[in-house]
Design a protein around this motif. Structure first.
Motif, PDB file in Angstrom:
ATOM      1  N   LEU B 118       0.861  -1.190   0.000  1.00  0.00           N
ATOM      2  CA  LEU B 118       0.000   0.000   0.000  1.00  0.00           C
ATOM      3  C   LEU B 118       0.884   1.221   0.000  1.00  0.00           C
ATOM      4  O   LEU B 118       2.054   1.163   0.367  1.00  0.00           O
ATOM      5  CB  LEU B 118      -0.861   0.028   1.269  1.00  0.00           C
ATOM      6  CG  LEU B 118      -1.723  -1.177   1.540  1.00  0.00           C
ATOM      7  CD1 LEU B 118      -2.437  -0.994   2.878  1.00  0.00           C
ATOM      8  CD2 LEU B 118      -2.739  -1.338   0.425  1.00  0.00           C
ATOM      9  N   LEU B 119       0.272   2.324  -0.348  1.00  0.00           N
ATOM     10  CA  LEU B 119       1.038   3.551  -0.395  1.00  0.00           C
ATOM     11  C   LEU B 119       1.167   4.159   0.999  1.00  0.00           C
ATOM     12  O   LEU B 119       0.190   4.212   1.753  1.00  0.00           O
ATOM     13  CB  LEU B 119       0.329   4.539  -1.323  1.00  0.00           C
ATOM     14  CG  LEU B 119       1.227   5.601  -1.941  1.00  0.00           C
ATOM     15  CD1 LEU B 119       2.282   4.956  -2.821  1.00  0.00           C
ATOM     16  CD2 LEU B 119       0.388   6.558  -2.753  1.00  0.00           C
ATOM     17  N   PRO B 121       0.760   6.784   3.434  1.00  0.00           N
ATOM     18  CA  PRO B 121      -0.197   7.910   3.379  1.00  0.00           C
ATOM     19  C   PRO B 121       0.488   9.267   3.250  1.00  0.00           C
ATOM     20  O   PRO B 121      -0.099  10.205   2.722  1.00  0.00           O
ATOM     21  CB  PRO B 121      -0.953   7.810   4.705  1.00  0.00           C
ATOM     22  CG  PRO B 121      -0.802   6.399   5.138  1.00  0.00           C
ATOM     23  CD  PRO B 121       0.519   5.932   4.614  1.00  0.00           C
ATOM     24  N   ASN B 122       1.750   9.354   3.707  1.00  0.00           N
ATOM     25  CA  ASN B 122       2.453  10.636   3.598  1.00  0.00           C
ATOM     26  C   ASN B 122       2.803  10.994   2.162  1.00  0.00           C
ATOM     27  O   ASN B 122       3.179  12.131   1.882  1.00  0.00           O
ATOM     28  CB  ASN B 122       3.722  10.608   4.451  1.00  0.00           C
ATOM     29  CG  ASN B 122       3.373  10.525   5.925  1.00  0.00           C
ATOM     30  OD1 ASN B 122       2.579  11.309   6.417  1.00  0.00           O
ATOM     31  ND2 ASN B 122       3.917   9.531   6.605  1.00  0.00           N
ATOM     32  N   LEU B 124       0.636  10.894  -0.162  1.00  0.00           N
ATOM     33  CA  LEU B 124      -0.590  11.411  -0.786  1.00  0.00           C
ATOM     34  C   LEU B 124      -0.723  12.905  -0.520  1.00  0.00           C
ATOM     35  O   LEU B 124      -0.324  13.388   0.532  1.00  0.00           O
ATOM     36  CB  LEU B 124      -1.810  10.685  -0.219  1.00  0.00           C
ATOM     37  CG  LEU B 124      -1.942   9.245  -0.675  1.00  0.00           C
ATOM     38  CD1 LEU B 124      -2.947   8.516   0.198  1.00  0.00           C
ATOM     39  CD2 LEU B 124      -2.396   9.208  -2.131  1.00  0.00           C
ATOM     40  N   ASN B 126      -2.568  15.043   0.866  1.00  0.00           N
ATOM     41  CA  ASN B 126      -3.738  15.043   1.747  1.00  0.00           C
ATOM     42  C   ASN B 126      -4.451  16.383   1.827  1.00  0.00           C
ATOM     43  O   ASN B 126      -5.678  16.454   1.810  1.00  0.00           O
ATOM     44  CB  ASN B 126      -3.323  14.564   3.137  1.00  0.00           C
ATOM     45  CG  ASN B 126      -2.873  13.122   3.118  1.00  0.00           C
ATOM     46  OD1 ASN B 126      -3.681  12.234   2.878  1.00  0.00           O
ATOM     47  ND2 ASN B 126      -1.588  12.877   3.324  1.00  0.00           N
ATOM     48  N   LEU B 129      -6.435  16.948  -1.248  1.00  0.00           N
ATOM     49  CA  LEU B 129      -7.636  16.099  -1.260  1.00  0.00           C
ATOM     50  C   LEU B 129      -8.746  16.727  -0.435  1.00  0.00           C
ATOM     51  O   LEU B 129      -9.910  16.717  -0.844  1.00  0.00           O
ATOM     52  CB  LEU B 129      -7.296  14.700  -0.744  1.00  0.00           C
ATOM     53  CG  LEU B 129      -6.830  13.725  -1.819  1.00  0.00           C
ATOM     54  CD1 LEU B 129      -6.294  12.445  -1.178  1.00  0.00           C
ATOM     55  CD2 LEU B 129      -7.976  13.371  -2.768  1.00  0.00           C
ATOM     56  N   SER B 130      -8.397  17.285   0.710  1.00  0.00           N
ATOM     57  CA  SER B 130      -9.418  17.950   1.529  1.00  0.00           C
ATOM     58  C   SER B 130     -10.086  19.077   0.743  1.00  0.00           C
ATOM     59  O   SER B 130     -11.302  19.257   0.808  1.00  0.00           O
ATOM     60  CB  SER B 130      -8.798  18.549   2.796  1.00  0.00           C
ATOM     61  OG  SER B 130      -8.123  17.562   3.512  1.00  0.00           O
ATOM     62  N   SER B 317      -7.466   2.875  -6.341  1.00  0.00           N
ATOM     63  CA  SER B 317      -7.370   3.191  -4.922  1.00  0.00           C
ATOM     64  C   SER B 317      -5.937   3.293  -4.440  1.00  0.00           C
ATOM     65  O   SER B 317      -5.565   4.204  -3.714  1.00  0.00           O
ATOM     66  CB  SER B 317      -8.068   2.110  -4.112  1.00  0.00           C
ATOM     67  OG  SER B 317      -9.389   1.967  -4.526  1.00  0.00           O
ATOM     68  N   LYS B 318      -5.122   2.330  -4.854  1.00  0.00           N
ATOM     69  CA  LYS B 318      -3.839   2.149  -4.194  1.00  0.00           C
ATOM     70  C   LYS B 318      -2.983   3.402  -4.200  1.00  0.00           C
ATOM     71  O   LYS B 318      -2.345   3.713  -3.226  1.00  0.00           O
ATOM     72  CB  LYS B 318      -3.065   1.021  -4.855  1.00  0.00           C
ATOM     73  CG  LYS B 318      -3.382  -0.324  -4.246  1.00  0.00           C
ATOM     74  CD  LYS B 318      -2.354  -1.347  -4.678  1.00  0.00           C
ATOM     75  CE  LYS B 318      -2.530  -2.634  -3.880  1.00  0.00           C
ATOM     76  NZ  LYS B 318      -1.670  -3.696  -4.389  1.00  0.00           N
ATOM     77  N   ALA B 321      -6.029   7.321  -3.503  1.00  0.00           N
ATOM     78  CA  ALA B 321      -6.631   7.535  -2.199  1.00  0.00           C
ATOM     79  C   ALA B 321      -7.266   6.236  -1.740  1.00  0.00           C
ATOM     80  O   ALA B 321      -8.430   5.977  -2.016  1.00  0.00           O
ATOM     81  CB  ALA B 321      -7.674   8.652  -2.270  1.00  0.00           C
ATOM     82  N   PRO B 322      -6.492   5.431  -1.022  1.00  0.00           N
ATOM     83  CA  PRO B 322      -7.008   4.129  -0.577  1.00  0.00           C
ATOM     84  C   PRO B 322      -8.346   4.269   0.155  1.00  0.00           C
ATOM     85  O   PRO B 322      -9.208   3.414   0.042  1.00  0.00           O
ATOM     86  CB  PRO B 322      -5.930   3.627   0.385  1.00  0.00           C
ATOM     87  CG  PRO B 322      -4.688   4.342  -0.011  1.00  0.00           C
ATOM     88  CD  PRO B 322      -5.115   5.677  -0.560  1.00  0.00           C
ATOM     89  N   GLY B 323      -8.503   5.385   0.884  1.00  0.00           N
ATOM     90  CA  GLY B 323      -9.727   5.580   1.654  1.00  0.00           C
ATOM     91  C   GLY B 323     -10.970   5.758   0.794  1.00  0.00           C
ATOM     92  O   GLY B 323     -12.085   5.682   1.288  1.00  0.00           O
ATOM     93  N   LEU B 324     -10.788   5.985  -0.504  1.00  0.00           N
ATOM     94  CA  LEU B 324     -11.960   6.131  -1.383  1.00  0.00           C
ATOM     95  C   LEU B 324     -12.462   4.794  -1.899  1.00  0.00           C
ATOM     96  O   LEU B 324     -13.645   4.650  -2.206  1.00  0.00           O
ATOM     97  CB  LEU B 324     -11.616   7.017  -2.586  1.00  0.00           C
ATOM     98  CG  LEU B 324     -11.414   8.501  -2.329  1.00  0.00           C
ATOM     99  CD1 LEU B 324     -11.086   9.207  -3.638  1.00  0.00           C
ATOM    100  CD2 LEU B 324     -12.663   9.120  -1.709  1.00  0.00           C
ATOM    101  N   SER B 325     -11.565   3.834  -2.049  1.00  0.00           N
ATOM    102  CA  SER B 325     -11.941   2.520  -2.588  1.00  0.00           C
ATOM    103  C   SER B 325     -12.736   2.616  -3.884  1.00  0.00           C
ATOM    104  O   SER B 325     -13.932   2.302  -3.922  1.00  0.00           O
ATOM    105  CB  SER B 325     -12.781   1.735  -1.572  1.00  0.00           C
ATOM    106  OG  SER B 325     -11.954   1.189  -0.593  1.00  0.00           O
TER     107      SER B 325
END
Lengths: 474, 474
Positions: B118-119, B121-122, B124, B126, B129-130, B317-318, B321-325
Motif C-alpha cells: 500500500l502507499l 499515506p504521507n 498522498l 492530503n 484532497l481535503s 485506490s492504491k 486515495a485508498p480511503g476512497l476505494s
C-alpha cells in the motif's frame, strides 16, 4: 477440494457433476431457449466420459424440465429453465415484471416514484452534513490515504457499543460489531457464510424482496412464515422449526418492510427461546426503528438473546445519509470470525471516510434534532397518503413507523397491466408479488411515502387512483 | 430449485445430499476435530431417511478423510477436514501461517510492514484532497443524501470512457463500465458470476493471494500458469486452454503482483487470440500501471480485444486515495448485465460521495503532478531496498514498476521460523507460499517498498537481514 477424479468414468456422482455443469451453462445463457444441446456422442468425447453418463445427465435435465426432446433428433433448452439469471439484454420493464428484481424497478426514471422506500434528500440536513465532513478532515487529515480494517473503524465500533447498550440494553464489545457498506451487504455476507444449496431457511411472507434474491441465489429452500398486524403465528413458527430444522429465520420485526407491522414485545422473547430450542439462527434486520410515529417500538430480539442465536443487522443509511452507506452487524465472536473472513474476500472494509463522517454526525446533538424533525415530516407524509387513499375502499393497516403503506387493491385489477400503465404515466410502485417468497400473484402493492414531497404525493396518488380505477372491473 | 424430494428415501442422490450436509457442518465447525458425529441410527431418524443412506454418506466422508472411525464405536471428525473455513478463535498468527490469508497478516501491528503493498499515506497530497472534498460538496450539496446507481455514477463513467480511449485506445461506452468499491470487490463479483464448483480456471503462479482465496471459495479447480520475467510460456497457456477448457484466466500482466514482471506487448495480442480460440475469458487485473519507473508499460490486453473475451479490472485506490476505494470494471454489455445483477444483491452501488471525490480529483491537473512525483518517490524507495539487499547474495529481478520486490532467500532458511522470528521483531513480510495457487512452500518472499519511508526502509531491511542470516545454514 476435488473429491473424485474426473477420469473415474461412469458412476452416479459423475453424471450429477455433468448435470450440474450443463444446468449452469444453460442458466448462464450459453445455450438459449430452444437451442440444441451438443449430441451425447460429442459431449462424451469432449468431457472424456462414457456416453451413458451423458445420457443420464440429459435424462435428469429432461425430467426436471430444463430441456425437451424434439423429433428424436436431440435435446433442446426449455424456455423456462433460464429463470435464475434470466435472458440477456432484456428491456428493464419486462425484466422486472417477469423476474421481480427491486433494483430494476429503481432504475426506472419516473416523476412519481412510490417504489422508492428511500428518504427524500430534501429531508436531510445537507448543509450541516457538509460541515461535519470538513470537521472530519480537520480531525483526520490523512483519512483518504488510509484503509479501514475489514471489521471497521475501532472508534466507530466503540461508539456504537455505547449507543446499543444505552438505547437497547444489549451488551456487545467492539469485537462483536462489524461495519458494512449498508445492510444489503450485511444480508449478503450472512447468506454467504451460512447458506449452502438445499439449506432450509425461513423468510417472512411478504418480506424485503432483495433478501429473497440473496437467499435464492445461495440455493436456499425457502419456507415462508406469515406475518400479521399482530406479529407471527408462533405455533406455525415452532412447527416449521421443528419439522424442517431451518438454518435461519431472516426477519424484520420492527416496522416490517413492506407491511409496516411490528412484532409485539411478548412474542420477541418467545421467538428467541424457540430459536435456541431448535438451533435456528434469527437474522434480525432492523433498518427503521428510529422512524416511529407514536411510541418507541419494542426492544430488538437481540436484547433478549443470551445464547448467541440472534444476528442483528442495523442499517443507518436510509434516514441519515444514504450516500454514506453504513450499517453494523452485531453477533457473537464465533460467528463474527466467519463474517470477517468472508468480507475480506470482497473488500478491505467500508471506506474510512464514510465511517468517520457517520461517527461524528450520528453521535452529534444535531442528529437527534434531525431525527425528531424527520419523524414528524414522515408522519405528515404518511397521513397525506392515507387521506388521499381514503374513500377508495382499498385496504391497509396504518403503520406505526417506517416508510411504506401495504395496500390491497381490488382483486379484479390486473397487476401486470397496472404496472405497465403506471409506468407509461411516469409512476412506479412495488407489486406485492416481488415481496412474496413464493412469488404468487397478489393484489397488494407497496407504496412508499418517504421519497416524494407533499405536493408530489398528492398529485401522484391522484394519478395512481385514476389508473387503478380505469382497470377495475365493477 | 429443489429438484428431488427429500422423502424419496434411499437413492444415490440423497446420500450425496447428506454427505454435503454433513461436510458443510463440519467445515463450519459445528463439530470440531475429534468430536463424535451422531450415530447412524439417530441421524437417520432425525433426517427421516434410511439408515443405509446415512451409512453411505459416512463412508464417503471417511474415504475422503473428513472423518475417522475409532474403536468401532463411531465416526469422529478428522482434524484436517476443517481447513476450508478453519477453526474458530485462532490467534491471528497461527491463522495466517497455516491458512495463508493476506488480510490476516495485514492485521498484525508491526513497526516495519514490508507486507503492505500500500502507499505510505504521507505520499498522498492530503491537503489538496481535503480541498477537493469541499469542492465536491459545493458542486453536489445533496451528495450524502443520494444513492448511486448500482452501476455507478454516470458522470464518472463518462469521464472514465474518455480517459480509457485517450490513454489506452480502447473504446467503451458508459454502459460497459461498472464502478466498484475497490478491485477486490470486482474480482469477487467476477468469480461469483462466472465460477461454479469444479469449474477449471487458470491463475498465474505466483499470483495475487486474495484472488486464490476468492476463486477457491467458489470451488474452482485451479490450474497454475507460470509467469517469468519475459512473460508466459504461451505453449503452456495454449496446452492448458486446449486440454482443460478453463472458464477463465485471471491475470495481472503489468507490474505483476508479487513478482513485478510485465508481459511484453507481443504476447498480449497472442493471448487475446488464444482466449478467443478456446473461449476462455481473460480477467485482466491492472491496478498498478501508473506506477512505472522507466517507459510506460504496454497497452492492456483489453486494447487488443475485439470479441469480448477480456474483462478489465482497473483499481485506482492504491496510489490515489485508498480511503476512497474506487475501481472500475470494463466489459461487454452481455456480461455487464450479470455483474450488475450480482452487485445489486450486495449493495446499491459504491457510495456516491467517494465516486464524486474521485471524479474531481482524478481528472485534475494536480493529479497528474501527484503521479509524476509519486513515480519518483517510489523509484527512490525501490532503489533503497535494492541497495540494502545487494551483497546478500539473494536473488530478484528488478521491477520496472509497482510496489514490490520478489526476493529469493537461501533455500536453507526455514520460512515458518523466519516469519515468527520477524514478527517477534515487529516486522512483517509476505511468504511466497501465500501467493502460490498450489500452496507449495518456497524460499521466496514479497517485500513491499511502498509503505515505509526511506529511513524506516533502511532500518527495517537491516533488521530483516539479521534475522535471515541468523537462520541461514551455510
Amino acid at each position: 477440494m476435488e473429491r473424485e477424479n474426473r477420469s473415474n468414468v461412469h458412476n452416479d456422482k459423475l453424471f450429477e457433476q455433468i448435470y450440474d455443469y450443463l444446468l449452469e451453462r444453460i442458466r448462464r445463457g450459453e445455450w438459449k431457449a430452444h437451442d440444441k444441446l451438443p449430441s451425447i456422442r460429442s459431449l462424451a468425447a469432449d468431457l472424456r466420459v462414457h456416453r451413458l453418463t451423458v445420457f443420464k445427465a440429459y435424462q435428469l435435465l429432461k425430467r426436471n424440465g430444463d430441456v425437451y426432446v424434439k423429433d428424436k433428433s436431440g435435446y433442446y433448452v426449455h424456455p423456462g429453465s433460464q429463470s435464475m439469471l434470466g435472458p440477456l439484454n432484456d428491456p428493464i420493464v419486462s425484466a422486472y415484471v417477469h423476474e421481480s428484481h427491486l433494483s430494476e424497478i429503481h432504475q426506472v426514471q419516473a416523476d412519481y416514484q412510490f417504489s422508492k422506500a428511500l428518504l427524500d434528500p430534501n429531508l436531510l440536513p445537507n448543509l450541516y452534513l457538509s460541515e461535519y465532513v470538513k470537521k472530519v478532515f480537520d480531525l483526520y487529515p490523512k483519512v483518504l490515504g488510509t484503509y479501514s480494517t475489514v471489521q471497521g473503524d475501532q472508534e466507530l465500533r466503540e461508539a456504537l457499543c455505547g449507543y446499543f447498550t444505552k438505547g437497547f440494553h444489549f451488551f456487545v464489545s467492539p469485537e462483536e460489531l462489524l461495519i458494512t457498506s449498508g445492510s444489503q451487504e450485511a444480508i449478503d455476507l450472512v447468506a454467504r457464510v451460512l447458506v449452502r444449496p438445499r439449506d432450509a431457511i425461513m423468510l417472512e411472507r411478504p418480506t424485503y424482496s432483495p433478501a429473497i434474491d440473496v437467499f435464492s441465489r445461495q440455493g436456499a429452500e425457502i419456507i415462508p412464515v406469515d406475518i400479521y398486524p399482530s406479529g407471527y403465528d408462533l405455533e406455525q413458527v415452532e412447527r416449521i422449526m421443528q419439522t424442517s430444522r431451518p438454518r435461519l429465520f431472516y426477519l424484520n420485526p420492527t416496522f416490517h418492510n413492506p407491511t409496516g407491522f411490528t412484532v409485539p414485545a411478548e412474542q420477541r422473547k418467545k421467538l428467541v427461546e424457540l430459536a435456541e430450542t431448535y438451533k435456528c439462527l434469527l437474522i434480525e434486520d432492523d433498518p427503521g426503528r428510529d422512524i416511529y410515529f407514536g411510541d418507541e417500538p419494542p426492544l430488538p430480539l437481540f436484547s433478549f438473546d443470551t445464547a448467541g442465536y440472534v444476528i442483528y443487522l442495523r442499517s443507518f443509511s436510509k434516514y441519515i445519509a444514504p450516500g454514506l452507506s453504513i450499517a453494523a452487524v452485531a453477533c457473537r465472536p464465533s460467528f463474527m470470525n466467519y463474517l470477517i473472513r468472508t468480507k475480506s474476500l470482497s473488500d478491505s472494509g467500508a471506506p474510512l471516510l464514510n465511517q468517520k463522517i457517520f461517527l461524528h454526525y450520528f453521535f452529534s446533538e444535531r442528529m437527534q434534532q434531525h431525527l425528531a424533525k424527520l419523524r414528524i415530516a414522515l408522519a405528515v407524509r404518511k397521513d397525506i397518503m392515507e387521506e388521499e387513499l381514503s374513500g377508495t375502499g382499498w385496504q391497509w393497516t396504518s403503520p406505526a413507523g417506517g416508510f411504506n403503506l401495504w395496500v390491497e387493491l381490488p382483486a379484479s385489477v390486473p397487476m401486470d397491466r397496472l404496472l405497465s400503465r403506471c409506468m407509461e404515466q411516469s409512476l412506479t410502485f412495488v407489486p406485492g408479488t416481488i415481496c412474496d417468497p413464493l412469488r404468487e400473484s397478489t393484489s397488494r402493492v407497496r407504496m412508499s411515502y418517504s421519497y416524494l414531497n407533499e405536493t408530489e404525493l398528492r398529485a401522484g396518488l391522484r394519478r395512481f387512483k385514476e389508473v387503478v380505477f380505469s382497470l377495475t372491473t365493477f
